[in-house]
Write a protein that holds these residues in place. Structure first.
Motif, PDB file in Angstrom:
ATOM      1  N   VAL A 108     -10.126  -2.637  11.375  1.00 26.53           N
ATOM      2  CA  VAL A 108     -11.512  -2.570  11.842  1.00 26.53           C
ATOM      3  C   VAL A 108     -11.590  -1.798  13.150  1.00 26.53           C
ATOM      4  O   VAL A 108     -12.467  -0.945  13.340  1.00 26.53           O
ATOM      5  CB  VAL A 108     -12.097  -3.986  12.033  1.00 26.53           C
ATOM      6  N   GLU A 109     -10.666  -2.071  14.065  1.00 23.91           N
ATOM      7  CA  GLU A 109     -10.704  -1.422  15.378  1.00 23.91           C
ATOM      8  C   GLU A 109     -10.456   0.077  15.274  1.00 23.91           C
ATOM      9  O   GLU A 109     -11.128   0.873  15.932  1.00 23.91           O
ATOM     10  CB  GLU A 109      -9.678  -2.076  16.324  1.00 23.91           C
ATOM     11  N   ILE A 110      -9.504   0.488  14.459  1.00 19.26           N
ATOM     12  CA  ILE A 110      -9.256   1.928  14.347  1.00 19.26           C
ATOM     13  C   ILE A 110     -10.387   2.598  13.580  1.00 19.26           C
ATOM     14  O   ILE A 110     -10.735   3.762  13.836  1.00 19.26           O
ATOM     15  CB  ILE A 110      -7.881   2.221  13.706  1.00 19.26           C
TER      16      ILE A 110
ATOM     17  N   ALA B 198     -10.855  11.827   8.226  1.00 15.90           N
ATOM     18  CA  ALA B 198     -11.317  10.468   8.510  1.00 15.90           C
ATOM     19  C   ALA B 198     -10.972   9.524   7.366  1.00 15.90           C
ATOM     20  O   ALA B 198     -10.488   8.403   7.588  1.00 15.90           O
ATOM     21  CB  ALA B 198     -12.827  10.470   8.761  1.00 15.90           C
ATOM     22  N   ASN B 199     -11.183   9.977   6.150  1.00 15.74           N
ATOM     23  CA  ASN B 199     -10.906   9.133   4.992  1.00 15.74           C
ATOM     24  C   ASN B 199      -9.421   8.834   4.860  1.00 15.74           C
ATOM     25  O   ASN B 199      -9.028   7.687   4.576  1.00 15.74           O
ATOM     26  CB  ASN B 199     -11.418   9.811   3.720  1.00 15.74           C
ATOM     27  N   GLN B 200      -8.585   9.842   5.071  1.00 21.42           N
ATOM     28  CA  GLN B 200      -7.141   9.643   4.978  1.00 21.42           C
ATOM     29  C   GLN B 200      -6.649   8.667   6.057  1.00 21.42           C
ATOM     30  O   GLN B 200      -5.762   7.834   5.791  1.00 21.42           O
ATOM     31  CB  GLN B 200      -6.410  10.981   5.115  1.00 21.42           C
ATOM     32  N   ALA B 201      -7.222   8.754   7.239  1.00 31.90           N
ATOM     33  CA  ALA B 201      -6.833   7.839   8.310  1.00 31.90           C
ATOM     34  C   ALA B 201      -7.229   6.403   7.964  1.00 31.90           C
ATOM     35  O   ALA B 201      -6.455   5.465   8.187  1.00 31.90           O
ATOM     36  CB  ALA B 201      -7.486   8.260   9.624  1.00 31.90           C
ATOM     37  N   ARG B 202      -8.426   6.229   7.415  1.00 36.27           N
ATOM     38  CA  ARG B 202      -8.873   4.877   7.026  1.00 36.27           C
ATOM     39  C   ARG B 202      -7.981   4.295   5.922  1.00 36.27           C
ATOM     40  O   ARG B 202      -7.600   3.124   5.958  1.00 36.27           O
ATOM     41  CB  ARG B 202     -10.323   4.923   6.562  1.00 36.27           C
TER      42      ARG B 202
ATOM     43  N   VAL C 259      -5.609   0.866   6.141  1.00 38.92           N
ATOM     44  CA  VAL C 259      -5.654  -0.226   5.169  1.00 38.92           C
ATOM     45  C   VAL C 259      -4.280  -0.449   4.546  1.00 38.92           C
ATOM     46  O   VAL C 259      -3.834  -1.588   4.351  1.00 38.92           O
ATOM     47  CB  VAL C 259      -6.704   0.064   4.072  1.00 38.92           C
ATOM     48  N   GLU C 260      -3.593   0.642   4.244  1.00 34.97           N
ATOM     49  CA  GLU C 260      -2.249   0.546   3.667  1.00 34.97           C
ATOM     50  C   GLU C 260      -1.311  -0.184   4.621  1.00 34.97           C
ATOM     51  O   GLU C 260      -0.496  -1.026   4.191  1.00 34.97           O
ATOM     52  CB  GLU C 260      -1.721   1.949   3.382  1.00 34.97           C
TER      53      GLU C 260
END
Length: 278
Positions: free
Chosen positions: A129-131, A147-151, A155-156
């Protein structure tokens, strides 16, 4: 006066009576802080000084535990001669507030009141959540794919079977460093300034992770809690950091106030004047 290395003075004590406020203050943050709350409370707290936590100089590499912070705030010299009437905690600061209150209760004649503002507990999901918040702030710089790859990577990390919170935190910070360094380069931010930003995030994550070692159940079982509309949304989504926290809380007021405005809202001040008992 309190130890100036450990506590900042939001309202100067006029007697030996103080209110302690536990937070992770960040320069330029959008959320209201305890200085705002002190101002909106006005004369209601005139009999007490208000002191806010400062942070010890530790990094994630130090693997700090809760004692690192608690001893810094409540050692023999930090609050010498002070009668603590209440300990307030904002977000995860409520976990530290619980243990501070327990320590204070063992060495003075009265138990401090415990007041929580959107109190949450530490959970690996909170790291993601914080990142995610920081990725959102980098929206104009990061591509949608970046952005999507970082999210997805965040999660991973937090869903890796058996991963310890401290290890997940180190991986999340490394991910942030990678993403942020690229973003800073795009906008021409000096490397040393970019490193300061990453280090600040690392300091926050160390503080967040260390809170896992505190069980706030006892103090929260006699606490007063004020929660925002954003907190209600977390509960509706089943976020463990909010759902598990709520199970421990004694008395709760659900306010029609955003998380960002919780510490500066007139409604918050009204509830505190009517129900806090100090």
């Amino acid at each position: 006066m309190p130890n100036e290395e450990s506590w900042s003075v939001l309202s100067a004590p006029t007697s030996n009576s103080v209110v302690l406020a536990v937070d992770f203050p960040a320069p330029g943050r959008s959320e209201a802080g305890f200085a705002d709350l002190t101002a909106v409370m006005g004369s209601a707290w005139s009999a007490h000084g208000v002191l806010q936590t400062k942070l010890p100089a530790v990094t994630l590499a130090d693997r700090p535990g809760p004692e690192t912070y608690l001893d810094y705030w409540t050692g023999d010299e930090q609050l010498s001669g002070r009668e603590v009437v209440a300990v307030l905690g904002y977000c995860l600061g409520g976990v530290y507030a619980a243990e501070i209150a327990e320590r204070i209760a063992r060495r003075q004649s009265t138990e401090p009141a415990v007041v929580l503002f959107d109190g949450q507990v530490t959970d690996k999901q909170l790291l993601a959540v914080e990142i995610d918040k920081l990725i959102a702030l980098g929206g104009p710089v990061l591509t949608a794919d970046e952005a999507n790859q970082a999210r997805l990577r965040a999660v991973e990390i937090v869903t890796t079977p058996g991963i310890a919170l401290a290890d997940a935190t180190e991986e999340i910070v490394a991910l942030y460093r990678e993403v942020a360094t690229g973003a800073f380069r795009k906008v021409g931010l000096a490397p040393e300034r970019g490193e300061e930003v990453v280090r600040f995030f690392e300091t926050y994550m160390a503080w967040l992770t260390a809170a896992e070692g505190i069980d706030p159940a006892s103090a929260w079982g006699r606490s007063l809690a004020l929660t925002s509309t954003d907190y209600a949304a977390l509960e509706e989504d089943g976020a463990p950091t909010a759902v598990n926290a709520t199970k421990l809380i004694d008395k709760r007021f659900r306010l029609e106030v955003s998380h960002a405005d919780l510490l500066r809202a007139d409604e918050t001040a009204r509830v505190l004047r009517d129900h806090s008992g100090f």
